[in-house]
Write an enzyme that holds these catalytic residues in place. Structure first.
Site, PDB file in Angstrom:
ATOM      1  N   LYS A 255     -59.977  28.459 -33.881  1.00  0.00           N
ATOM      2  CA  LYS A 255     -61.200  28.511 -33.059  1.00  0.00           C
ATOM      3  C   LYS A 255     -61.069  29.626 -32.027  1.00  0.00           C
ATOM      4  CE  LYS A 255     -62.805  26.939 -29.256  1.00  0.00           C
ATOM      5  NZ  LYS A 255     -63.621  28.126 -28.880  1.00  0.00           N
TER       6      LYS A 255
ATOM      7  N   CYS B 163     -52.883  38.621 -19.630  1.00  0.00           N
ATOM      8  CA  CYS B 163     -52.083  37.670 -18.861  1.00  0.00           C
ATOM      9  C   CYS B 163     -50.757  38.303 -18.458  1.00  0.00           C
ATOM     10  CB  CYS B 163     -51.883  36.371 -19.624  1.00  0.00           C
ATOM     11  SG  CYS B 163     -51.123  36.593 -21.202  1.00  0.00           S
TER      12      CYS B 163
ATOM     13  N   GLU C  31     -54.616  34.107 -10.331  1.00  0.00           N
ATOM     14  CA  GLU C  31     -54.846  35.099 -11.384  1.00  0.00           C
ATOM     15  C   GLU C  31     -56.297  35.577 -11.316  1.00  0.00           C
ATOM     16  OE1 GLU C  31     -54.790  33.888 -15.587  1.00  0.00           O
ATOM     17  OE2 GLU C  31     -53.550  35.644 -15.950  1.00  0.00           O
TER      18      GLU C  31
ATOM     19  N   GLU D 216     -49.940  29.168 -23.882  1.00  0.00           N
ATOM     20  CA  GLU D 216     -49.694  30.420 -23.155  1.00  0.00           C
ATOM     21  C   GLU D 216     -50.851  30.570 -22.181  1.00  0.00           C
ATOM     22  OE1 GLU D 216     -47.115  32.112 -23.113  1.00  0.00           O
ATOM     23  OE2 GLU D 216     -46.110  31.437 -24.940  1.00  0.00           O
TER      24      GLU D 216
HETATM   25  C1  UN1 Z   1     -49.416  42.296 -24.186  1.00  0.00           C
HETATM   26  O1  UN1 Z   1     -49.294  42.467 -22.961  1.00  0.00           O
HETATM   27  O2  UN1 Z   1     -49.122  43.185 -24.987  1.00  0.00           O
HETATM   28  O3  UN1 Z   1     -53.413  37.023 -23.271  1.00  0.00           O
HETATM   29  C2  UN1 Z   1     -49.858  41.043 -24.784  1.00  0.00           C
HETATM   30  C3  UN1 Z   1     -52.595  37.872 -22.979  1.00  0.00           C
HETATM   31  C4  UN1 Z   1     -51.240  37.764 -23.625  1.00  0.00           C
HETATM   32  C5  UN1 Z   1     -50.934  38.884 -24.517  1.00  0.00           C
HETATM   33  C6  UN1 Z   1     -50.409  40.047 -23.814  1.00  0.00           C
HETATM   34  N1  UN1 Z   1     -51.157  36.509 -24.349  1.00  0.00           N
HETATM   35  O4  UN1 Z   1     -52.864  38.769 -22.218  1.00  0.00           O
END
Ligand code: UN1
Length: 479
Positions: free
Chosen positions: A173, A282, A381, A248
């Site tokens: 999804k 992230c 964030e 994550e």
């Molecule tokens: C990266 O910095 O190459 O959602 C990947 C995000 C992370 C992936 C970052 N899960 O920004």
């Protein structure tokens, strides 16, 4: 009339009475298409199809899985330019970034095609006579993958590829803001010869499709990338329904710049880490922690560099910073700029909404200086092109500031001292450490993930992905 895009359930494309428009954030008059919204019935059909397919796919051999995953990798590569353009058009990353991400998705499938051939077990002697023990990895079953809009093909790839490689079936999804790349991935997987039900695509909202996935008894594991609040909710739902879970979530990643750093390199790390992909990563370096001796020079050089960046239509050549992904993301970033000013940080440059040639969600990269650890712009964030600089009196102070956060995804340092780089690597409370590199931008064959509030459950990517996508079986054989 916009093109219609359907969900992929049990090997068939299925429409819906309810659809959403996928808009180009660089030009909101550009409708990419109308994407079907999965109902709870669609979720049920997809999960049941996956569970049924699991009976044969879970015992399929490496040869079949290798063939499917390799074909997906090649299928993505064959459409690299087209999908890179689609990615930039629906998400707002620049075209080169979009193409790079598509290539990465292909590499992920290629890597996990190889992993199908390398899955190993162990054989141990028993502590009792005439018994042998086998320890093998088995698929978890049906994996629900809930993915964000900011990496609309790389993250679906890095959840789907290991799931399939280790013999699981998948219900994906993607986020509603940018479902186009996931839809293209479903087309590619369908053409690659995955048996029906092995992979299913359900586009839709978290509140309807996401909720139905979490509730469904046929889902054995959920892998999620997205916000902290949603992650926390998913973790508690998975505890209630006894699903394996991997999350994550956010980051507030520090980039430490020491007095002995190469200034140009440090500025490039900050520009790339904090502002590329419009800061919507992230892994973005939203906290710049700079030692006092280089503090003023670093801020001047960074501000100068930011002044030269072109903000605009992600599809145009020469643009460095595309738009925010949608209106709420733009509003959030602009609100944080106001918050920072009110909190007393010094706005060095940027933070203004910009008019493009067409209506889009543009904002100039914002740099705050003289920020402190209590400020919200330093603690929360932002997920946009906003970074805050804090002054550190020495190395130890810089490390303390770097670790003073609820998050722990990536931590960077710019220094020419091997000793300090090594000490930082040990001291950083983060899952990933970058030395003289941006905090964002990772390889596809090594573990990805963080500590503290950033991640929950086993790591993603590389061979460690097996921790989440398999379960152990211990067999005792009497002879
Ligand atoms: C990266 O910095 O190459 O959602 C990947 C995000 C992370 C992936 C970052 N899960 O920004």
């Amino acid at each position: 009339m916009s093109q219609l895009f359907d969900n992929y359930i049990a090997g068939e494309w299925r429409g819906s009475d309810h659809r959403i428009d996928n808009l180009n954030p660089s030009n909101t008059e550009d409708v990419i298409g109308r994407y079907a919204q999965a109902t709870p019935d669609d979720v049920d059909a997809a999960v049941n199809a996956a569970a049924e397919a699991s009976a044969t796919w879970s015992v399929s051999g490496p040869l079949q899985r290798h063939a499917v995953l390799s074909a997906v990798s090649q299928g993505i590569l064959a459409r690299k330019e087209e999908l890179g353009y689609l990615l930039a058009r629906e998400e707002g990353k620049t075209k080169p970034e979009g193409i790079g991400e598509v290539a990465r998705a292909a590499q992920v499938f290629d890597f996990f095609a190889g992993e199908t051939l390398r899955l190993a077990g162990e054989k141990l002697p028993s502590v009792r006579p005439d018994i042998e023990i086998d320890i093998t990895r088995e698929p978890v079953g049906v994996v629900g993958a809930i993915t964000p809009w900011n990496f609309p093909i790389a993250i679906p790839a890095w959840k789907t590829a290991p799931a399939l490689a280790f013999g699981n079936c998948v219900v994906l999804k993607p986020a509603n803001i940018a479902p186009g790349c996931a839809h293209a991935l479903a087309e590619i997987i369908a053409a690659a010869g995955a048996p029906k039900g092995v992979f299913n695509l359900l586009m839709g909202s978290g509140g309807v499709a996401g909720k139905a996935l979490l509730d469904h008894k046929g889902i054995n594991a959920i892998t999620f990338t997205g916000s902290v609040d949603t992650g926390r909710h998913i973790a508690s739902e998975c505890a209630r329904t006894m699903k394996k879970v991997q999350l994550e979530m956010g980051g507030k990643n520090p980039l430490v710049v020491l007095d002995d750093a190469d200034l140009d390199k440090a500025v490039e790390c900050a520009v790339n880490g904090a502002y590329f992909s419009t800061g919507q990563r992230c892994t973005a370096s939203s906290r710049l922690i700079v030692e006092q001796g280089i503090y003023d020079r670093f801020i001047d050089a960074l501000a100068m560099r930011l002044g030269g960046l072109v903000v605009g239509d992600a599809l145009k050549d020469g643009v460095h910073i595309g738009p925010l992904a949608d209106e709420s993301q733009l509003k959030k970033s602009r609100d944080y700029v106001e918050v920072g000013v009110k909190e007393g940080a010094r706005l060095v440059c940027g933070g203004e909404a910009v008019e493009g040639d067409a209506p889009g969600y543009y904002m100039t990269p914002a740099l705050f200086a003289d920020a402190t650890s209590e400020m919200r712009i330093v603690r929360e964030e932002i997920f946009g092109p906003v970074a805050s600089v804090m002054k550190a009196s020495d190395f130890n102070h810089a490390v303390a500031l770097a670790n003073d956060t609820e998050f722990g995804l990536s931590a960077g340092i710019c220094t020419t001292s091997l000793e300090k780089a090594t000490r930082f690597k040990r001291a950083a409370k983060a899952g990933m450490v970058m030395v003289n590199l941006p905090t964002a931008g990772v390889d596809f064959h090594v573990p990805f993930g963080g500590t503290k509030g950033s991640s929950y459950g086993p790591r993603e990517q590389g061979r460690y992905a097996a921790e989440f996508y398999t379960t152990m079986k211990t067999a005792y054989i009497g002879i």
